[in-house]
Design an enzyme around this catalytic site. Structure first.
Site, PDB file in Angstrom:
ATOM      1  CD  GLU A   1      11.584  -5.967   2.163  1.00 57.83           C
ATOM      2  OE1 GLU A   1      10.575  -5.901   1.443  1.00 57.83           O
ATOM      3  OE2 GLU A   1      11.939  -5.045   2.921  1.00 57.83           O
TER       4      GLU A   1
ATOM      5  CB  SER B   1      -0.938   0.015   1.209  1.00 58.07           C
ATOM      6  OG  SER B   1      -0.190   0.007   2.416  1.00 58.07           O
ATOM      7  N   GLY B   2       2.154   1.131  -0.192  1.00 59.33           N
ATOM      8  CA  GLY B   2       3.002   2.308  -0.301  1.00 59.33           C
ATOM      9  C   GLY B   2       3.480   2.890   1.002  1.00 59.33           C
ATOM     10  CG  LEU B   3       1.238   3.384   4.030  1.00 56.03           C
ATOM     11  CD1 LEU B   3       0.178   3.229   5.114  1.00 56.03           C
ATOM     12  CD2 LEU B   3       1.557   4.862   3.822  1.00 56.03           C
ATOM     13  N   GLY B   4       5.564   1.194   3.194  1.00 53.84           N
ATOM     14  CA  GLY B   4       6.768   0.517   3.663  1.00 53.84           C
ATOM     15  C   GLY B   4       6.509  -0.622   4.624  1.00 53.84           C
ATOM     16  CB  SER B   5       3.485  -2.666   5.308  1.00 55.00           C
ATOM     17  OG  SER B   5       3.194  -2.945   3.957  1.00 55.00           O
ATOM     18  CB  SER B   6       7.159  -5.470   2.468  1.00 48.57           C
ATOM     19  OG  SER B   6       7.774  -4.432   1.724  1.00 48.57           O
TER      20      SER B   6
ATOM     21  CG  ASP C   1      10.169   1.755   1.865  1.00 47.83           C
ATOM     22  OD1 ASP C   1      10.200   3.000   1.881  1.00 47.83           O
ATOM     23  OD2 ASP C   1       9.435   1.100   1.096  1.00 47.83           O
TER      24      ASP C   1
END
Length: 228
Positions: free
Chosen positions: A41, A4-9, A53
């Protein structure tokens, strides 16, 4: 939300590396944790992307990051640096996600126009430091508008018809500027909105189908504790 573009991964990878290293008694630095999370990653899982990120998740707060052939230099900034601009920021979930790694594939082989656009984004980021510190919201908004245009030129997958319409709607409702977060293609959209229009703006954008997301700056960064 994942993808979702929030750097969650990256946040998940940093947390896992931090937890495993703490459990194993490695006592890695934040820099080492960020690098290992990025390596997992990108090199182990094949999710092409930059390091920003992972470093943001590890360090928390607001930072200036410099990326060069020698590595990454992180300069933490004081809380007062970003406080003047925070009341103007509104974050919305678009309602649709995307696979950022696939979008990032468009940056593996760069054409001349893409390189120029990426250089432009870097230059604008450097220019933004001083006006953010001075609370010059109009200047920050101008730079963000330019950055959004350059981002679209850097990777054609960063935007689409839905995203363009969201941007146009936001500007029409009084936003000074805005851009999609992360790689683009979906996820979350950030707007700069005058505080006296925020309530009205949220109402109008939610009527359009977007979801307002309240947020704040995490000043702690990675914090791993053992409970045994």
């Amino acid at each position: 939300k994942i993808e979702s573009g929030l750097g969650s991964s990256a946040g998940l990878a940093v947390a896992l590396v931090g937890g495993v290293s703490k459990h194993g008694g490695e006592n890695l630095t934040l820099h080492q944790i960020a690098e290992r999370a990025w390596d997992i990653e990108v090199n182990k899982l094949g999710l092409f992307g930059g390091r920003q990120d992972q470093y943001a998740a590890a360090y928390g707060g607001v930072n200036v990051m410099e990326f060069n052939s020698l590595g990454v230099i992180v300069t933490p900034l004081a809380r007062g640096f970003v406080e003047p601009i925070l009341p103007y920021l509104l974050l919305f979930y678009t309602g649709f996600n995307r696979q950022s790694s696939k979008i990032q594939e468009g940056l593996k082989e760069l054409a001349v126009g893409q390189l120029l656009a990426l250089d432009r984004i870097k230059a604008l980021a450097i220019k933004a430091v001083e006006p953010i510190a001075n609370g010059d919201v109009e200047k920050v908004a101008d730079l963000l508008r330019q950055s959004w245009e350059a981002k679209k030129l850097s990777n054609r997958e960063a935007t689409n018809e839905k995203i363009d319409k969201i941007y146009e709607e936001g500007i029409g409702q009084g936003a000074l500027a805005g851009k999609i977060c992360g790689s683009g293609g979906g996820g979350h959209f950030l707007f700069i909105v005058p505080p006296d229009r925020k309530t009205f703006f949220i109402k109008k954008m939610e009527e359009r189908g977007l979801k307002w997301v309240d947020f704040s700056v995490d000043w702690t960064g990675l914090d791993v504790r053992r409970t045994d």
